[in-house]
Design an enzyme around this catalytic site. Structure first.
Site, PDB file in Angstrom:
ATOM      1  N   VAL A  17       0.879  -1.183   0.136  1.00  0.00           N
ATOM      2  CA  VAL A  17      -0.210  -0.057  -0.023  1.00  0.00           C
ATOM      3  C   VAL A  17       0.962   1.248  -0.122  1.00  0.00           C
ATOM      4  O   VAL A  17       0.378   2.236   0.419  1.00  0.00           O
ATOM      5  CB  VAL A  17      -0.883  -0.012   1.242  1.00  0.00           C
ATOM      6  CG1 VAL A  17      -1.824  -1.112   1.269  1.00  0.00           C
ATOM      7  CG2 VAL A  17      -0.195  -0.129   2.362  1.00  0.00           C
ATOM      8  N   ALA A  18       2.250   0.952  -0.357  1.00  0.00           N
ATOM      9  CA  ALA A  18       3.095   2.194  -0.382  1.00  0.00           C
ATOM     10  C   ALA A  18       3.168   2.909  -1.727  1.00  0.00           C
ATOM     11  O   ALA A  18       2.233   3.700  -2.076  1.00  0.00           O
ATOM     12  CB  ALA A  18       4.317   1.661   0.104  1.00  0.00           C
ATOM     13  N   ARG A  19       4.131   2.631  -2.489  1.00  0.00           N
ATOM     14  CA  ARG A  19       4.245   2.894  -4.152  1.00  0.00           C
ATOM     15  C   ARG A  19       4.674   1.750  -4.825  1.00  0.00           C
ATOM     16  O   ARG A  19       5.310   0.972  -4.432  1.00  0.00           O
ATOM     17  CB  ARG A  19       4.997   4.309  -4.453  1.00  0.00           C
ATOM     18  CG  ARG A  19       4.481   5.723  -3.425  1.00  0.00           C
ATOM     19  CD  ARG A  19       3.630   6.019  -4.453  1.00  0.00           C
ATOM     20  NE  ARG A  19       2.971   7.520  -4.281  1.00  0.00           N
ATOM     21  CZ  ARG A  19       2.110   7.677  -3.296  1.00  0.00           C
ATOM     22  NH1 ARG A  19       1.382   6.526  -2.856  1.00  0.00           N
ATOM     23  NH2 ARG A  19       1.721   8.871  -3.346  1.00  0.00           N
ATOM     24  N   ASP A  48      -2.124  -2.732  -4.261  1.00  0.00           N
ATOM     25  CA  ASP A  48      -2.982  -1.743  -4.671  1.00  0.00           C
ATOM     26  C   ASP A  48      -2.179  -0.653  -5.412  1.00  0.00           C
ATOM     27  O   ASP A  48      -2.676   0.557  -5.778  1.00  0.00           O
ATOM     28  CB  ASP A  48      -3.461  -0.748  -3.093  1.00  0.00           C
ATOM     29  CG  ASP A  48      -4.402   0.530  -3.445  1.00  0.00           C
ATOM     30  OD1 ASP A  48      -5.330  -0.037  -4.157  1.00  0.00           O
ATOM     31  OD2 ASP A  48      -3.924   1.392  -2.898  1.00  0.00           O
ATOM     32  N   HIS A  62      -5.289   1.446  -6.800  1.00  0.00           N
ATOM     33  CA  HIS A  62      -4.646   2.524  -5.923  1.00  0.00           C
ATOM     34  C   HIS A  62      -6.114   3.122  -5.256  1.00  0.00           C
ATOM     35  O   HIS A  62      -6.185   4.434  -5.252  1.00  0.00           O
ATOM     36  CB  HIS A  62      -4.155   3.768  -6.751  1.00  0.00           C
ATOM     37  CG  HIS A  62      -3.015   4.153  -5.911  1.00  0.00           C
ATOM     38  ND1 HIS A  62      -1.734   4.757  -6.490  1.00  0.00           N
ATOM     39  CD2 HIS A  62      -3.101   4.603  -4.664  1.00  0.00           C
ATOM     40  CE1 HIS A  62      -1.243   5.538  -5.592  1.00  0.00           C
ATOM     41  NE2 HIS A  62      -1.731   5.521  -4.409  1.00  0.00           N
ATOM     42  N   VAL A  63      -6.613   2.239  -4.430  1.00  0.00           N
ATOM     43  CA  VAL A  63      -7.829   3.122  -3.715  1.00  0.00           C
ATOM     44  C   VAL A  63      -7.712   2.911  -2.355  1.00  0.00           C
ATOM     45  O   VAL A  63      -8.652   3.199  -1.575  1.00  0.00           O
ATOM     46  CB  VAL A  63      -9.090   2.391  -4.297  1.00  0.00           C
ATOM     47  CG1 VAL A  63      -9.284   2.670  -5.693  1.00  0.00           C
ATOM     48  CG2 VAL A  63      -9.119   0.809  -4.138  1.00  0.00           C
ATOM     49  N   GLU A  91       0.705   3.350 -13.546  1.00  0.00           N
ATOM     50  CA  GLU A  91      -0.793   3.247 -13.304  1.00  0.00           C
ATOM     51  C   GLU A  91      -1.359   4.248 -14.402  1.00  0.00           C
ATOM     52  O   GLU A  91      -0.867   5.303 -14.602  1.00  0.00           O
ATOM     53  CB  GLU A  91      -0.890   3.828 -11.702  1.00  0.00           C
ATOM     54  CG  GLU A  91      -0.394   2.887 -10.860  1.00  0.00           C
ATOM     55  CD  GLU A  91      -0.417   3.569  -9.531  1.00  0.00           C
ATOM     56  OE1 GLU A  91      -1.246   4.529  -9.228  1.00  0.00           O
ATOM     57  OE2 GLU A  91      -0.181   2.862  -8.416  1.00  0.00           O
TER      58      GLU A  91
END
Length: 326
Positions: free
Chosen positions: A237-239, A263, A287-288, A268
Protein backbone atom coordinates in the site's frame (compact mmCIF):
# COMPACT_ATOMS: atom_id res chain seq x y z
CA UNK A 1 2.76 38.30 6.84
CA UNK A 2 -0.91 39.11 7.45
CA UNK A 3 -2.78 39.80 4.23
CA UNK A 4 -5.66 42.32 4.28
CA UNK A 5 -7.90 42.62 1.26
CA UNK A 6 -8.41 46.36 1.67
CA UNK A 7 -4.77 47.11 0.90
CA UNK A 8 -4.17 44.67 -1.97
CA UNK A 9 -4.31 45.15 -5.67
CA UNK A 10 -4.98 42.14 -7.91
CA UNK A 11 -1.28 41.79 -8.61
CA UNK A 12 -0.38 42.02 -4.91
CA UNK A 13 -2.99 39.55 -3.67
CA UNK A 14 -1.77 36.17 -2.51
CA UNK A 15 -2.60 33.81 -5.36
CA UNK A 16 -3.65 30.21 -4.82
CA UNK A 17 -3.43 27.88 -7.81
CA UNK A 18 -5.56 24.74 -7.70
CA UNK A 19 -4.64 21.75 -9.86
CA UNK A 20 -6.87 18.97 -8.66
CA UNK A 21 -9.96 17.07 -9.78
CA UNK A 22 -11.89 18.85 -7.02
CA UNK A 23 -10.54 22.29 -7.94
CA UNK A 24 -13.97 23.79 -8.67
CA UNK A 25 -15.34 22.77 -5.26
CA UNK A 26 -12.19 23.92 -3.48
CA UNK A 27 -12.36 27.23 -5.33
CA UNK A 28 -15.90 27.98 -4.14
CA UNK A 29 -15.02 27.20 -0.54
CA UNK A 30 -11.79 29.23 -0.65
CA UNK A 31 -13.50 32.30 -2.04
CA UNK A 32 -16.03 32.16 0.79
CA UNK A 33 -13.46 31.72 3.55
CA UNK A 34 -10.68 33.87 2.10
CA UNK A 35 -12.23 36.61 -0.08
CA UNK A 36 -8.94 38.54 -0.05
CA UNK A 37 -7.18 35.85 -2.09
CA UNK A 38 -6.92 35.41 -5.83
CA UNK A 39 -7.88 31.82 -6.69
CA UNK A 40 -6.95 30.28 -10.04
CA UNK A 41 -7.67 26.80 -11.41
CA UNK A 42 -5.44 24.82 -13.76
CA UNK A 43 -7.41 22.03 -15.39
CA UNK A 44 -4.87 21.20 -18.08
CA UNK A 45 -1.24 21.77 -19.02
CA UNK A 46 -2.08 24.92 -20.95
CA UNK A 47 -3.79 26.67 -18.05
CA UNK A 48 -1.07 25.48 -15.69
CA UNK A 49 1.52 27.03 -17.99
CA UNK A 50 -0.40 30.32 -17.99
CA UNK A 51 -0.96 30.54 -14.26
CA UNK A 52 1.99 28.92 -12.51
CA UNK A 53 4.17 32.05 -12.59
CA UNK A 54 1.46 33.95 -10.67
CA UNK A 55 1.05 31.42 -7.89
CA UNK A 56 2.19 31.91 -4.31
CA UNK A 57 0.51 28.67 -3.23
CA UNK A 58 -0.07 25.48 -5.20
CA UNK A 59 -2.56 22.77 -4.23
CA UNK A 60 -2.12 19.60 -6.29
CA UNK A 61 -1.77 15.81 -5.98
CA UNK A 62 1.80 16.02 -7.30
CA UNK A 63 4.32 18.69 -8.14
CA UNK A 64 4.55 19.60 -11.84
CA UNK A 65 8.34 19.50 -12.02
CA UNK A 66 8.37 20.40 -15.70
CA UNK A 67 7.04 23.85 -14.75
CA UNK A 68 9.32 24.44 -11.78
CA UNK A 69 11.52 26.95 -13.59
CA UNK A 70 8.43 29.03 -14.41
CA UNK A 71 7.50 29.51 -10.77
CA UNK A 72 8.35 33.07 -9.81
CA UNK A 73 6.39 33.61 -6.58
CA UNK A 74 5.73 30.11 -5.34
CA UNK A 75 6.35 29.76 -1.61
CA UNK A 76 4.28 26.76 -0.59
CA UNK A 77 3.14 23.51 -2.19
CA UNK A 78 0.29 21.66 -0.46
CA UNK A 79 0.16 18.10 -1.73
CA UNK A 80 -3.26 16.42 -1.62
CA UNK A 81 -1.59 13.04 -1.05
CA UNK A 82 0.56 11.70 1.77
CA UNK A 83 3.38 10.76 -0.61
CA UNK A 84 5.37 13.64 -2.09
CA UNK A 85 7.72 11.57 -4.26
CA UNK A 86 6.92 13.83 -7.23
CA UNK A 87 9.29 16.44 -5.76
CA UNK A 88 12.28 14.09 -5.70
CA UNK A 89 13.71 15.13 -9.09
CA UNK A 90 13.99 18.76 -7.97
CA UNK A 91 14.36 18.57 -4.19
CA UNK A 92 17.94 19.90 -4.33
CA UNK A 93 16.68 23.03 -6.12
CA UNK A 94 13.69 23.90 -3.96
CA UNK A 95 15.46 26.40 -1.67
CA UNK A 96 12.88 27.85 0.74
CA UNK A 97 9.79 26.31 -0.85
CA UNK A 98 7.58 24.83 1.88
CA UNK A 99 6.12 21.38 1.19
CA UNK A 100 3.17 20.02 3.17
CA UNK A 101 1.09 16.88 2.73
CA UNK A 102 -2.12 15.40 4.11
CA UNK A 103 -0.64 12.65 6.24
CA UNK A 104 -2.95 11.51 8.98
CA UNK A 105 -6.12 11.18 6.90
CA UNK A 106 -5.34 7.79 5.34
CA UNK A 107 -4.28 5.54 8.19
CA UNK A 108 -7.54 4.08 9.47
CA UNK A 109 -9.00 3.42 6.02
CA UNK A 110 -5.80 1.81 4.76
CA UNK A 111 -5.73 -0.28 7.93
CA UNK A 112 -9.29 -1.43 7.07
CA UNK A 113 -8.07 -2.34 3.60
CA UNK A 114 -5.04 -4.27 4.86
CA UNK A 115 -6.90 -6.27 7.51
CA UNK A 116 -9.64 -7.14 5.03
CA UNK A 117 -7.05 -8.08 2.42
CA UNK A 118 -5.10 -10.22 4.86
CA UNK A 119 -8.25 -12.20 5.68
CA UNK A 120 -9.04 -12.68 1.99
CA UNK A 121 -5.53 -13.89 1.26
CA UNK A 122 -5.41 -16.12 4.32
CA UNK A 123 -8.72 -17.82 3.50
CA UNK A 124 -7.98 -17.73 -0.26
CA UNK A 125 -11.23 -15.98 -1.08
CA UNK A 126 -10.34 -15.76 -4.78
CA UNK A 127 -10.39 -19.57 -4.84
CA UNK A 128 -13.73 -19.64 -3.01
CA UNK A 129 -15.15 -17.25 -5.59
CA UNK A 130 -13.84 -19.34 -8.49
CA UNK A 131 -15.39 -22.42 -6.88
CA UNK A 132 -18.65 -20.56 -6.37
CA UNK A 133 -18.77 -19.65 -10.06
CA UNK A 134 -18.41 -23.39 -10.85
CA UNK A 135 -20.92 -24.40 -8.13
CA UNK A 136 -18.26 -26.47 -6.37
CA UNK A 137 -18.27 -27.21 -2.64
CA UNK A 138 -14.77 -27.61 -1.18
CA UNK A 139 -14.15 -27.02 2.51
CA UNK A 140 -10.75 -26.22 4.00
CA UNK A 141 -9.31 -25.11 7.32
CA UNK A 142 -6.93 -22.30 8.26
CA UNK A 143 -5.14 -21.16 11.39
CA UNK A 144 -6.47 -18.11 13.28
CA UNK A 145 -4.80 -14.81 12.41
CA UNK A 146 -3.94 -14.56 16.11
CA UNK A 147 -1.38 -17.33 15.63
CA UNK A 148 0.41 -15.47 12.83
CA UNK A 149 2.96 -12.67 12.54
CA UNK A 150 2.39 -9.36 10.81
CA UNK A 151 5.47 -7.47 9.61
CA UNK A 152 4.95 -3.78 8.79
CA UNK A 153 7.73 -2.14 6.80
CA UNK A 154 7.42 1.55 7.60
CA UNK A 155 5.83 2.61 10.88
CA UNK A 156 4.70 6.12 10.05
CA UNK A 157 1.07 7.16 10.62
CA UNK A 158 -0.24 4.58 8.13
CA UNK A 159 2.03 1.74 9.22
CA UNK A 160 1.29 2.42 12.89
CA UNK A 161 -2.47 2.24 12.22
CA UNK A 162 -2.00 -1.11 10.45
CA UNK A 163 0.11 -2.38 13.35
CA UNK A 164 -2.60 -1.44 15.87
CA UNK A 165 -5.21 -3.35 13.89
CA UNK A 166 -2.97 -6.39 13.66
CA UNK A 167 -2.42 -6.34 17.39
CA UNK A 168 -6.17 -5.99 18.01
CA UNK A 169 -6.58 -9.22 16.00
CA UNK A 170 -4.20 -10.90 18.42
CA UNK A 171 -1.31 -11.14 15.97
CA UNK A 172 2.36 -10.88 16.80
CA UNK A 173 3.32 -7.55 15.23
CA UNK A 174 6.82 -6.58 14.18
CA UNK A 175 7.91 -3.61 12.13
CA UNK A 176 10.74 -1.49 10.83
CA UNK A 177 11.45 2.21 10.84
CA UNK A 178 14.38 4.56 10.61
CA UNK A 179 14.23 5.72 14.24
CA UNK A 180 13.95 2.78 16.64
CA UNK A 181 14.57 4.76 19.84
CA UNK A 182 10.88 5.08 20.70
CA UNK A 183 8.48 2.13 20.97
CA UNK A 184 5.40 2.00 18.74
CA UNK A 185 2.11 1.03 20.44
CA UNK A 186 1.07 -2.48 19.46
CA UNK A 187 4.43 -3.40 17.92
CA UNK A 188 6.21 -6.24 19.69
CA UNK A 189 9.58 -5.66 18.05
CA UNK A 190 10.95 -2.79 15.98
CA UNK A 191 13.80 -3.33 13.51
CA UNK A 192 16.04 -0.67 11.98
CA UNK A 193 16.18 -0.53 8.16
CA UNK A 194 19.13 -2.93 8.10
CA UNK A 195 16.98 -5.47 9.94
CA UNK A 196 14.61 -5.92 7.00
CA UNK A 197 15.91 -9.42 6.20
CA UNK A 198 15.02 -10.73 9.65
CA UNK A 199 11.59 -9.12 9.51
CA UNK A 200 10.91 -10.83 6.17
CA UNK A 201 11.99 -14.20 7.52
CA UNK A 202 9.71 -13.92 10.57
CA UNK A 203 6.52 -12.62 8.96
CA UNK A 204 3.44 -14.40 7.64
CA UNK A 205 2.22 -11.12 6.14
CA UNK A 206 4.60 -8.38 5.01
CA UNK A 207 2.94 -4.99 4.56
CA UNK A 208 4.83 -2.23 2.76
CA UNK A 209 3.93 1.23 4.09
CA UNK A 210 7.14 3.15 3.39
CA UNK A 211 7.43 6.43 1.49
CA UNK A 212 8.90 6.34 -2.00
CA UNK A 213 12.37 7.82 -1.63
CA UNK A 214 15.64 6.75 -3.24
CA UNK A 215 16.37 4.46 -0.29
CA UNK A 216 13.12 2.52 -0.81
CA UNK A 217 13.28 2.22 -4.61
CA UNK A 218 12.92 -1.51 -5.43
CA UNK A 219 13.21 -2.27 -1.72
CA UNK A 220 11.59 -5.65 -2.34
CA UNK A 221 13.04 -7.72 -5.15
CA UNK A 222 14.11 -11.25 -5.91
CA UNK A 223 16.54 -11.52 -2.99
CA UNK A 224 14.07 -10.21 -0.41
CA UNK A 225 11.20 -12.34 -1.72
CA UNK A 226 13.32 -15.47 -1.32
CA UNK A 227 13.79 -14.58 2.35
CA UNK A 228 10.04 -14.73 2.93
CA UNK A 229 8.23 -17.89 3.93
CA UNK A 230 6.66 -19.84 1.08
CA UNK A 231 3.37 -19.53 2.97
CA UNK A 232 3.73 -15.75 3.38
CA UNK A 233 1.89 -12.94 1.61
CA UNK A 234 3.12 -9.52 0.46
CA UNK A 235 0.83 -6.48 0.68
CA UNK A 236 1.87 -3.20 -0.94
CA UNK A 237 0.00 0.00 0.00
CA UNK A 238 3.10 2.20 -0.40
CA UNK A 239 4.16 2.97 -3.99
CA UNK A 240 4.66 0.66 -6.93
CA UNK A 241 8.33 1.59 -7.25
CA UNK A 242 9.04 0.06 -3.84
CA UNK A 243 8.68 -3.42 -5.41
CA UNK A 244 10.57 -4.79 -8.40
CA UNK A 245 7.39 -5.77 -10.21
CA UNK A 246 8.87 -8.23 -12.72
CA UNK A 247 10.68 -10.05 -9.92
CA UNK A 248 7.49 -10.24 -7.87
CA UNK A 249 5.71 -11.75 -10.87
CA UNK A 250 8.42 -14.40 -11.11
CA UNK A 251 8.10 -15.18 -7.40
CA UNK A 252 4.32 -15.49 -7.60
CA UNK A 253 4.52 -17.74 -10.64
CA UNK A 254 7.16 -19.96 -9.02
CA UNK A 255 5.43 -20.19 -5.65
CA UNK A 256 8.30 -18.47 -3.85
CA UNK A 257 5.63 -16.76 -1.75
CA UNK A 258 1.99 -17.76 -1.36
CA UNK A 259 0.44 -14.62 -2.82
CA UNK A 260 0.12 -10.85 -2.78
CA UNK A 261 -2.26 -7.94 -2.49
CA UNK A 262 -1.25 -4.92 -4.57
CA UNK A 263 -2.93 -1.51 -4.51
CA UNK A 264 -0.05 0.27 -6.28
CA UNK A 265 2.03 -0.50 -9.36
CA UNK A 266 5.14 0.68 -11.16
CA UNK A 267 2.94 2.18 -13.88
CA UNK A 268 -0.63 3.28 -13.27
CA UNK A 269 -3.06 2.42 -14.73
CA UNK A 270 -1.60 -1.06 -14.97
CA UNK A 271 -0.87 -2.12 -18.55
CA UNK A 272 -3.55 -4.40 -19.98
CA UNK A 273 -0.89 -6.92 -20.99
CA UNK A 274 0.53 -7.29 -17.47
CA UNK A 275 0.41 -10.89 -16.23
CA UNK A 276 -0.70 -9.54 -12.84
CA UNK A 277 -4.29 -9.24 -14.11
CA UNK A 278 -4.81 -13.00 -14.31
CA UNK A 279 -2.64 -14.41 -11.54
CA UNK A 280 -4.67 -16.73 -9.28
CA UNK A 281 -2.64 -15.94 -6.15
CA UNK A 282 -2.93 -12.17 -6.47
CA UNK A 283 -5.57 -9.66 -5.44
CA UNK A 284 -5.17 -6.23 -7.04
CA UNK A 285 -6.98 -2.93 -6.63
CA UNK A 286 -6.61 0.38 -8.55
CA UNK A 287 -4.79 2.53 -5.96
CA UNK A 288 -7.86 3.03 -3.77
CA UNK A 289 -6.74 1.87 -0.31
CA UNK A 290 -6.67 5.39 1.15
CA UNK A 291 -9.49 6.91 -0.89
CA UNK A 292 -12.26 7.66 1.60
CA UNK A 293 -15.68 8.85 0.49
CA UNK A 294 -15.01 12.22 2.17
CA UNK A 295 -11.42 12.52 0.97
CA UNK A 296 -11.79 15.98 -0.56
CA UNK A 297 -13.37 17.36 2.61
CA UNK A 298 -10.51 15.98 4.69
CA UNK A 299 -7.96 17.52 2.34
CA UNK A 300 -9.71 20.87 2.44
CA UNK A 301 -9.78 20.87 6.25
CA UNK A 302 -5.99 20.58 6.31
CA UNK A 303 -5.45 23.01 3.45
CA UNK A 304 -7.75 25.73 4.78
CA UNK A 305 -6.18 25.50 8.23
CA UNK A 306 -2.71 25.68 6.69
CA UNK A 307 -3.73 28.56 4.46
CA UNK A 308 -4.91 30.53 7.46
CA UNK A 309 -1.60 29.80 9.16
CA UNK A 310 0.29 30.82 6.01
CA UNK A 311 -1.50 34.16 5.83
CA UNK A 312 -0.82 34.79 9.51
CA UNK A 313 2.84 33.77 9.19
CA UNK A 314 2.42 30.81 11.56
CA UNK A 315 4.01 27.35 11.28
CA UNK A 316 2.17 25.03 8.92
CA UNK A 317 0.92 21.52 9.69
CA UNK A 318 2.40 18.42 8.05
CA UNK A 319 5.57 20.06 6.79
CA UNK A 320 7.67 17.59 4.80
CA UNK A 321 11.41 17.23 5.36
CA UNK A 322 12.48 17.64 1.73
CA UNK A 323 15.86 16.02 2.31
CA UNK A 324 14.23 12.88 3.70
CA UNK A 325 11.31 13.00 1.26
CA UNK A 326 8.54 12.63 3.87
Amino acid sequence: MVVKSSTLSVDDAVTVLLRDSAADDYSVSLRKQFPQLRVLCAKDAGSLHRHVAKADVLLAPDFPVEFFDKTRRLRWFQCTNAGVDSILPIRDRMNDLIITNVRGIHGELIADFVIGGMSMLHWDFPRFMREQSRKEWHGRSVAPLAELTLGVVGLGSIGAAIARRGKSAGMTVIGSKRDVTEPIPGVDRVFPPNGLAELLELSDFVVLAVPHVPETERLIGREQLRLMRRTAFLINVARGAVVAESELIEALQAGIIAGALLDVFEREPLSVDSPLWTMPNLIMTPHVAGWSNDYNARVFDIFSDNLRRFLENKPLRNVVDVKRGY
